[in-house]
Motif scaffolding. Structure first.
Motif, PDB file in Angstrom:
ATOM      1  N   ALA A 263       0.844  -1.199   0.000  1.00 18.64           N
ATOM      2  CA  ALA A 263       0.000   0.000   0.000  1.00 18.64           C
ATOM      3  C   ALA A 263       0.876   1.244   0.000  1.00 18.64           C
ATOM      4  N   VAL A 264       0.451   2.250  -0.762  1.00 10.75           N
ATOM      5  CA  VAL A 264       1.127   3.537  -0.735  1.00 10.75           C
ATOM      6  C   VAL A 264       0.693   4.249   0.542  1.00 10.75           C
ATOM      7  N   VAL A 265       1.672   4.653   1.344  1.00  9.69           N
ATOM      8  CA  VAL A 265       1.392   5.345   2.596  1.00  9.69           C
ATOM      9  C   VAL A 265       1.421   6.847   2.386  1.00  9.69           C
ATOM     10  N   LYS A 266       2.435   7.306   1.650  1.00  8.23           N
ATOM     11  CA  LYS A 266       2.605   8.754   1.491  1.00  8.23           C
ATOM     12  C   LYS A 266       3.451   9.028   0.255  1.00  8.23           C
ATOM     13  N   THR A 267       3.108  10.104  -0.429  1.00  8.11           N
ATOM     14  CA  THR A 267       3.909  10.575  -1.554  1.00  8.11           C
ATOM     15  C   THR A 267       4.219  12.047  -1.328  1.00  8.11           C
ATOM     16  N   THR A 268       5.493  12.378  -1.441  1.00  2.50           N
ATOM     17  CA  THR A 268       5.931  13.765  -1.302  1.00  2.50           C
ATOM     18  C   THR A 268       6.646  14.153  -2.588  1.00  2.50           C
ATOM     19  N   THR A 269       6.171  15.231  -3.226  1.00  4.17           N
ATOM     20  CA  THR A 269       6.779  15.705  -4.467  1.00  4.17           C
ATOM     21  C   THR A 269       7.269  17.129  -4.268  1.00  4.17           C
ATOM     22  N   SER A 270       8.495  17.379  -4.734  1.00  2.00           N
ATOM     23  CA  SER A 270       9.060  18.718  -4.666  1.00  2.00           C
ATOM     24  C   SER A 270       9.805  18.972  -5.971  1.00  2.00           C
ATOM     25  N   GLY A 271       9.174  19.733  -6.858  1.00  4.09           N
ATOM     26  CA  GLY A 271       9.792  20.001  -8.155  1.00  4.09           C
ATOM     27  C   GLY A 271       9.950  18.723  -8.961  1.00  4.09           C
TER      28      GLY A 271
ATOM     29  N   VAL B 280       8.193   8.172  -2.425  1.00  7.42           N
ATOM     30  CA  VAL B 280       6.987   7.369  -2.239  1.00  7.42           C
ATOM     31  C   VAL B 280       7.275   6.365  -1.136  1.00  7.42           C
ATOM     32  N   ASP B 281       6.458   6.405  -0.088  1.00  6.20           N
ATOM     33  CA  ASP B 281       6.595   5.472   1.029  1.00  6.20           C
ATOM     34  C   ASP B 281       5.548   4.375   0.889  1.00  6.20           C
ATOM     35  N   LEU B 282       6.010   3.134   0.984  1.00  4.55           N
ATOM     36  CA  LEU B 282       5.123   1.977   0.902  1.00  4.55           C
ATOM     37  C   LEU B 282       5.132   1.219   2.218  1.00  4.55           C
TER      38      LEU B 282
END
Length: 140
Positions: A85-93, A98-100
């Motif tokens: 499961a994808v827990v968190k996605t952080t995008t910067s530029g 992606v944390d699973l």
């Protein structure tokens, strides 16, 4: 008098086994959501799916060439019963993380859960996995 409790126990045990098989089949048949291939989490999904499909050539296409990984990738150890499961996605530029959460094992052998992080960079219109992503290590 002894035969009756034994018969009841046998029936209960049989029902438990049948329910376990039905639950296993229902879980295995679940559809997973298809994530957008143009997003970091979509690329991670495609990469992991390729590994589970034993398609190492496709999995290698999602890796940054700077890693030095090429087809064939080192053979990963994967548990066929893993749930991801994808827990968190952080995008910067042009970078993303992606944390699973990965749960492996079966009820009979015990379950274990571990978290894995994938770092990506945007290359043109596509995202590429950087560093050495789980479960492929030691490409160079």
């Amino acid at each position: 008098m002894r035969a009756r409790p034994t018969a009841v126990l046998a029936i209960v045990a049989s029902l438990v086994v049948v329910l376990a098989v039905v639950a296993a089949l229902a879980t295995r048949g679940r559809e997973h959501p298809e994530l957008d291939a143009g997003t970091p989490e979509g690329v991670v999904q495609l990469y992991v799916s390729a590994l589970f499909d034993d398609d190492l050539a496709t999995a290698a296409q999602y890796l940054d060439p700077a890693l030095g990984c090429s087809d064939p990738l080192p053979e990963p150890y994967l548990n066929d019963t893993a749930r991801i499961a994808v827990v968190k996605t952080t995008t910067s530029g042009d970078t993303a993380k992606v944390d699973l959460r990965i749960e492996e094992g079966s009820g009979l052998n015990g379950n274990w859960t571990h978290d894995e992080s994938f770092t990506l960079r945007r290359d043109g219109g596509t995202w590429l996995l950087t560093e050495e992503p789980w479960p492929v290590y030691g490409c160079k």
